[in-house]
Design a protein around this motif. Structure first.
Motif, PDB file in Angstrom:
ATOM      1  N   LEU A 206      -4.889  -3.878  19.235  1.00  0.00           N
ATOM      2  CA  LEU A 206      -6.098  -3.154  19.028  1.00  0.00           C
ATOM      3  C   LEU A 206      -6.365  -1.790  18.785  1.00  0.00           C
ATOM      4  CD1 LEU A 206      -9.368  -3.780  18.613  1.00  0.00           C
ATOM      5  CD2 LEU A 206      -9.427  -3.480  21.129  1.00  0.00           C
ATOM      6  N   VAL A 207      -5.685  -1.006  19.891  1.00  0.00           N
ATOM      7  CA  VAL A 207      -5.555   0.493  19.804  1.00  0.00           C
ATOM      8  C   VAL A 207      -4.916   1.183  18.759  1.00  0.00           C
ATOM      9  CG1 VAL A 207      -4.601   2.646  21.099  1.00  0.00           C
ATOM     10  CG2 VAL A 207      -5.845   0.770  22.387  1.00  0.00           C
ATOM     11  N   GLY A 208      -3.960   0.461  18.248  1.00  0.00           N
ATOM     12  CA  GLY A 208      -2.891   0.806  17.198  1.00  0.00           C
ATOM     13  C   GLY A 208      -3.882   0.502  15.845  1.00  0.00           C
ATOM     14  N   THR A 209      -4.489  -0.530  15.829  1.00  0.00           N
ATOM     15  CA  THR A 209      -5.466  -0.777  14.498  1.00  0.00           C
ATOM     16  C   THR A 209      -6.406   0.195  14.453  1.00  0.00           C
ATOM     17  OG1 THR A 209      -4.760  -3.420  14.738  1.00  0.00           O
ATOM     18  CG2 THR A 209      -6.722  -2.620  13.446  1.00  0.00           C
ATOM     19  N   VAL A 210      -7.111   0.480  15.437  1.00  0.00           N
ATOM     20  CA  VAL A 210      -8.289   1.446  15.564  1.00  0.00           C
ATOM     21  C   VAL A 210      -7.852   2.725  15.118  1.00  0.00           C
ATOM     22  CG1 VAL A 210      -9.825   2.784  16.684  1.00  0.00           C
ATOM     23  CG2 VAL A 210      -9.549   0.206  17.010  1.00  0.00           C
ATOM     24  N   ALA A 211      -6.595   3.164  15.495  1.00  0.00           N
ATOM     25  CA  ALA A 211      -5.717   4.380  15.217  1.00  0.00           C
ATOM     26  C   ALA A 211      -5.541   4.567  13.772  1.00  0.00           C
ATOM     27  CB  ALA A 211      -4.577   4.780  16.131  1.00  0.00           C
ATOM     28  N   GLY A 212      -4.836   3.476  13.075  1.00  0.00           N
ATOM     29  CA  GLY A 212      -4.658   3.493  12.006  1.00  0.00           C
ATOM     30  C   GLY A 212      -5.776   3.467  10.853  1.00  0.00           C
ATOM     31  N   ILE A 213      -7.226   2.884  11.255  1.00  0.00           N
ATOM     32  CA  ILE A 213      -8.154   3.222  10.529  1.00  0.00           C
ATOM     33  C   ILE A 213      -8.606   4.784  10.499  1.00  0.00           C
ATOM     34  CG2 ILE A 213     -10.566   2.596  10.571  1.00  0.00           C
ATOM     35  CD1 ILE A 213     -10.147  -0.129  11.643  1.00  0.00           C
ATOM     36  N   LEU A 214      -8.347   5.373  11.593  1.00  0.00           N
ATOM     37  CA  LEU A 214      -8.760   6.679  11.822  1.00  0.00           C
ATOM     38  C   LEU A 214      -7.866   7.614  11.335  1.00  0.00           C
ATOM     39  CD1 LEU A 214     -10.796   6.445  15.147  1.00  0.00           C
ATOM     40  CD2 LEU A 214     -11.643   6.290  12.795  1.00  0.00           C
ATOM     41  N   ALA A 215      -6.531   7.440  11.205  1.00  0.00           N
ATOM     42  CA  ALA A 215      -5.631   8.277  11.100  1.00  0.00           C
ATOM     43  C   ALA A 215      -5.650   9.407   9.977  1.00  0.00           C
ATOM     44  CB  ALA A 215      -4.089   7.708  10.689  1.00  0.00           C
ATOM     45  N   PRO A 216      -5.852  10.690  10.420  1.00  0.00           N
ATOM     46  CA  PRO A 216      -6.002  11.808   9.423  1.00  0.00           C
ATOM     47  C   PRO A 216      -4.703  12.243   8.729  1.00  0.00           C
ATOM     48  CG  PRO A 216      -6.041  12.616  11.516  1.00  0.00           C
ATOM     49  CD  PRO A 216      -5.765  11.079  11.685  1.00  0.00           C
ATOM     50  N   SER A 217      -3.667  11.861   9.203  1.00  0.00           N
ATOM     51  CA  SER A 217      -2.364  12.405   8.714  1.00  0.00           C
ATOM     52  C   SER A 217      -1.086  11.229   8.748  1.00  0.00           C
ATOM     53  CB  SER A 217      -1.601  13.612   9.416  1.00  0.00           C
ATOM     54  OG  SER A 217      -1.531  13.054  10.899  1.00  0.00           O
ATOM     55  N   PHE A 218      -0.171  11.383   8.007  1.00  0.00           N
ATOM     56  CA  PHE A 218       0.809  10.231   7.934  1.00  0.00           C
ATOM     57  C   PHE A 218       1.701  10.229   9.275  1.00  0.00           C
ATOM     58  CE2 PHE A 218       5.522   9.093   7.119  1.00  0.00           C
ATOM     59  CZ  PHE A 218       4.991   7.811   6.379  1.00  0.00           C
TER      60      PHE A 218
ATOM     61  N   ALA B 298       0.790  -1.248  -0.044  1.00  0.00           N
ATOM     62  CA  ALA B 298      -0.226  -0.031   0.025  1.00  0.00           C
ATOM     63  C   ALA B 298       0.798   1.213  -0.130  1.00  0.00           C
ATOM     64  CB  ALA B 298      -1.084   0.019   1.120  1.00  0.00           C
ATOM     65  N   PHE B 299       2.148   1.129   0.119  1.00  0.00           N
ATOM     66  CA  PHE B 299       3.105   2.373   0.070  1.00  0.00           C
ATOM     67  C   PHE B 299       2.779   3.342  -0.845  1.00  0.00           C
ATOM     68  CE2 PHE B 299       6.878   0.587   3.081  1.00  0.00           C
ATOM     69  CZ  PHE B 299       5.798   0.537   4.049  1.00  0.00           C
ATOM     70  N   PRO B 300       2.692   2.829  -2.166  1.00  0.00           N
ATOM     71  CA  PRO B 300       2.391   3.990  -3.270  1.00  0.00           C
ATOM     72  C   PRO B 300       1.149   4.687  -3.186  1.00  0.00           C
ATOM     73  CG  PRO B 300       3.311   1.763  -4.117  1.00  0.00           C
ATOM     74  CD  PRO B 300       2.828   1.517  -2.889  1.00  0.00           C
ATOM     75  N   THR B 301       0.055   3.909  -2.770  1.00  0.00           N
ATOM     76  CA  THR B 301      -1.239   4.795  -2.326  1.00  0.00           C
ATOM     77  C   THR B 301      -1.234   5.558  -1.376  1.00  0.00           C
ATOM     78  OG1 THR B 301      -2.184   2.664  -3.155  1.00  0.00           O
ATOM     79  CG2 THR B 301      -3.867   4.250  -1.729  1.00  0.00           C
ATOM     80  N   ILE B 302      -0.316   5.372  -0.254  1.00  0.00           N
ATOM     81  CA  ILE B 302      -0.223   5.995   1.069  1.00  0.00           C
ATOM     82  C   ILE B 302       0.607   7.218   0.749  1.00  0.00           C
ATOM     83  CG2 ILE B 302       0.825   6.075   3.346  1.00  0.00           C
ATOM     84  CD1 ILE B 302      -0.226   3.219   3.657  1.00  0.00           C
ATOM     85  N   MET B 303       1.560   7.230  -0.207  1.00  0.00           N
ATOM     86  CA  MET B 303       2.409   8.211  -0.449  1.00  0.00           C
ATOM     87  C   MET B 303       1.540   9.456  -1.171  1.00  0.00           C
ATOM     88  SD  MET B 303       5.900   5.802  -1.964  1.00  0.00           S
ATOM     89  CE  MET B 303       6.441   7.496  -2.834  1.00  0.00           C
ATOM     90  N   GLN B 304       0.817   8.920  -1.948  1.00  0.00           N
ATOM     91  CA  GLN B 304      -0.080   9.691  -2.903  1.00  0.00           C
ATOM     92  C   GLN B 304      -1.050  10.369  -1.884  1.00  0.00           C
ATOM     93  OE1 GLN B 304      -2.271   7.913  -6.047  1.00  0.00           O
ATOM     94  NE2 GLN B 304      -2.876   9.613  -7.037  1.00  0.00           N
ATOM     95  N   GLU B 305      -1.706   9.693  -0.804  1.00  0.00           N
ATOM     96  CA  GLU B 305      -2.857  10.335  -0.297  1.00  0.00           C
ATOM     97  C   GLU B 305      -2.235  11.255   0.759  1.00  0.00           C
ATOM     98  OE1 GLU B 305      -6.101   8.895   3.110  1.00  0.00           O
ATOM     99  OE2 GLU B 305      -5.517   7.589   1.439  1.00  0.00           O
ATOM    100  N   PHE B 306      -1.122  11.188   1.147  1.00  0.00           N
ATOM    101  CA  PHE B 306      -0.675  11.929   2.507  1.00  0.00           C
ATOM    102  C   PHE B 306       0.529  12.760   2.058  1.00  0.00           C
ATOM    103  CE2 PHE B 306      -2.064   8.480   5.169  1.00  0.00           C
ATOM    104  CZ  PHE B 306      -3.085   9.111   5.792  1.00  0.00           C
ATOM    105  N   GLN B 307       0.865  12.684   0.626  1.00  0.00           N
ATOM    106  CA  GLN B 307       2.117  13.637  -0.173  1.00  0.00           C
ATOM    107  C   GLN B 307       3.371  13.367   0.709  1.00  0.00           C
ATOM    108  OE1 GLN B 307       1.381  15.653  -2.868  1.00  0.00           O
ATOM    109  NE2 GLN B 307      -0.302  13.971  -2.764  1.00  0.00           N
TER     110      GLN B 307
END
Length: 462
Positions: free
Chosen positions: A82-94, A28-37
């Motif tokens: 669990l906390v880390g996974t939920v935080a990953g789902i909601l993460a608004p920034s890189f 998913a790195f290329p997609t994440i790079m594009q979304e978060f610049q």
């Protein structure tokens, strides 16, 4: 007996989920790079931060096992995950996504060595090859299927679905852990030495940072030497402090057992070679031979599945024939690294694939059986500290190996046109390290019996 089996398979399943998560985001790195610049270097922090945090957490696992019950540790590990996974789902920034990965890694740092400790305590010394084989099978299936699964999901949906995919089985494992897991570890007096933890953390971070700085500055630059020296000094001070403490954070007296010491050094180098090869082979295929990313991934796939299968088979063979099985495993390992060093830009796809399969076959036979051999030389009372040492060094070896060998590629290439020279030098370095690993293995057998069992042993049969 039945409850012990529930405990074993629950812990192994959790370990699989943690390892699967470690490899899911790579595709998913290329997609994440594009979304978060963010650029390619910055996005690598999703992996580096995870590995480094896990490596920092692992040395204190011996303290955790001494201080807390197994059920409590597993639940805490799953709660962090669990906390880390939920935080990953909601993460608004890189940045917050990296923080989410760090929280996940705290749970992984507790769980990865704990799974090995559980298997070693439950299985008798005569069956520990099988136990390590089971763990090796689980450890190596995850990286084999993770990128393919995540690639399919990313093509169809959003990358955040990867976190949702982890979340659902994670909740189920929390329930199973609470209901069925058995406390098979024994609690005892333990002391958390904060200064020791700080020293080990500085050692890991500074040493890895210093090696990575060679890409930017000459090795003799004071910034490089100073940072590496800081890391090495922190490790030395950490070791000295453990010997002085009445109750050490990590009992490094495990190294007083010669076979454990030399087998661990061999395992360290094998772990370094493993992730380095998985990084350098695709780099060679894409940047030197001009193959596509998909084709370079196909080079790795047969070898990765071979590694998973033979990790289990080699464990069974070790229980039956002893450490001579490990010696046989070094044959394909050394043949393959020599083949790597002879690669040419025109080397065929089939040749590279077969060489990598030989490499993974050698890794599968030399890695987990050697872990069983090393642990069989430790009394059960310090076995959690032994597993913490081995797992910390394995994580560190993978991180430092990729950094060091890619640095060799960069420094010796002097530009894209000479990348072949750089990869060849890195492969030659791998061949030398393979020979040194064999030498450590040979020395580890001095004055020991076939399976390397210790008289001071406490274990239970499944």
């Amino acid at each position: 007996m039945k409850q012990q089996k529930w405990t074993v398979w629950t812990v192994v399943s959790i370990n699989f989920l943690f390892l699967l998560n470690q490899f899911l985001l790579i595709t998913a790195f290329p997609t994440i790079m594009q979304e978060f610049q963010v650029n390619a270097t910055e996005v690598q922090w999703l992996t580096t931060a995870f590995l480094l945090t896990a490596a920092i957490m692992i040395p204190i696992n011996g303290y955790f096992v001494d201080r807390f019950t197994l059920r409590f540790l597993v639940l805490v590990s799953l709660a962090c995950f669990l906390v880390g996974t939920v935080a990953g789902i909601l993460a608004p920034s890189f940045l917050l996504l990296v923080v989410a990965r760090i929280i996940q890694a705290i749970g992984a740092g507790i769980m990865l060595p704990l799974a090995q400790t559980v298997l070693l305590l439950v299985y008798s010394s005569e069956k520990r090859g099988q136990a390590m084989g089971i763990l090796g099978l689980v450890m190596n299936v995850a990286p084999a299927i993770g990128p393919a699964m995540s690639g399919l999901i990313i093509d169809l949906w959003d990358w955040r679905i990867l976190f949702w995919m982890i979340l659902l089985p994670l909740v189920g494992l929390i329930v199973i852990t609470y209901l069925f897991i058995q406390n098979i570890t024994e609690t005892k007096a333990a002391q958390f030495d904060v200064f020791s933890f700080i020293l080990s953390s500085i050692g890991f971070v500074a040493f890895l940072l210093g090696v990575s700085m060679i890409n930017m500055y000459p090795f003799e630059d004071l910034r490089v030497i100073g940072t590496i020296g800081l890391g090495a000094g922190a490790f030395v001070w950490f070791g000295y402090r453990q010997l002085r403490l009445s109750i050490p954070l990590l009992n490094i007296k495990v190294f007083a057992y010669g076979p454990f010491l030399f087998a661990t050094l061999s395992i360290f180098l094998i772990s370094l070679l493993l992730l380095s090869a998985e990084t350098l082979i695709p780099l060679f295929a894409q940047s030197v031979q001009g193959l596509s990313a998909f084709t370079s991934g196909m080079i790795l796939m047969p070898g990765t599945f071979l590694l998973a299968l033979f990790s289990w088979i080699s464990g069974l063979l070790y229980d039956r024939y002893g450490r001579k099985v490990i010696g046989v495993g070094f044959v394909p390992l050394l043949i393959s690294v020599v083949m790597f060093s002879l690669f040419q830009p025109t080397t065929s796809f089939l040749t590279v694939t077969v060489a990598f399969m030989f490499f993974m076959l050698g890794i599968s036979i030399t890695m987990m059986p050697q872990v069983a051999f090393a642990m069989n030389h430790l009394p059960a009372s310090i076995m959690p500290h032994g597993t913490a040492v081995i797992n910390a060094l394995r994580q560190f070896a993978m991180a430092i190996g990729v950094t060091a060998l890619t640095t060799i590629v960069t420094v010796s290439s002097q530009g894209q046109d000479h990348l072949y020279e750089g990869t060849r030098n890195a492969f030659l370095t791998m061949a030398v390290l393979g020979v040194i690993s064999l030498a450590f293995f040979v020395v580890s057998n001095k004055g020991n019996n076939k399976r390397g069992t210790s008289k001071n042993r406490q274990s239970h049969d499944v």
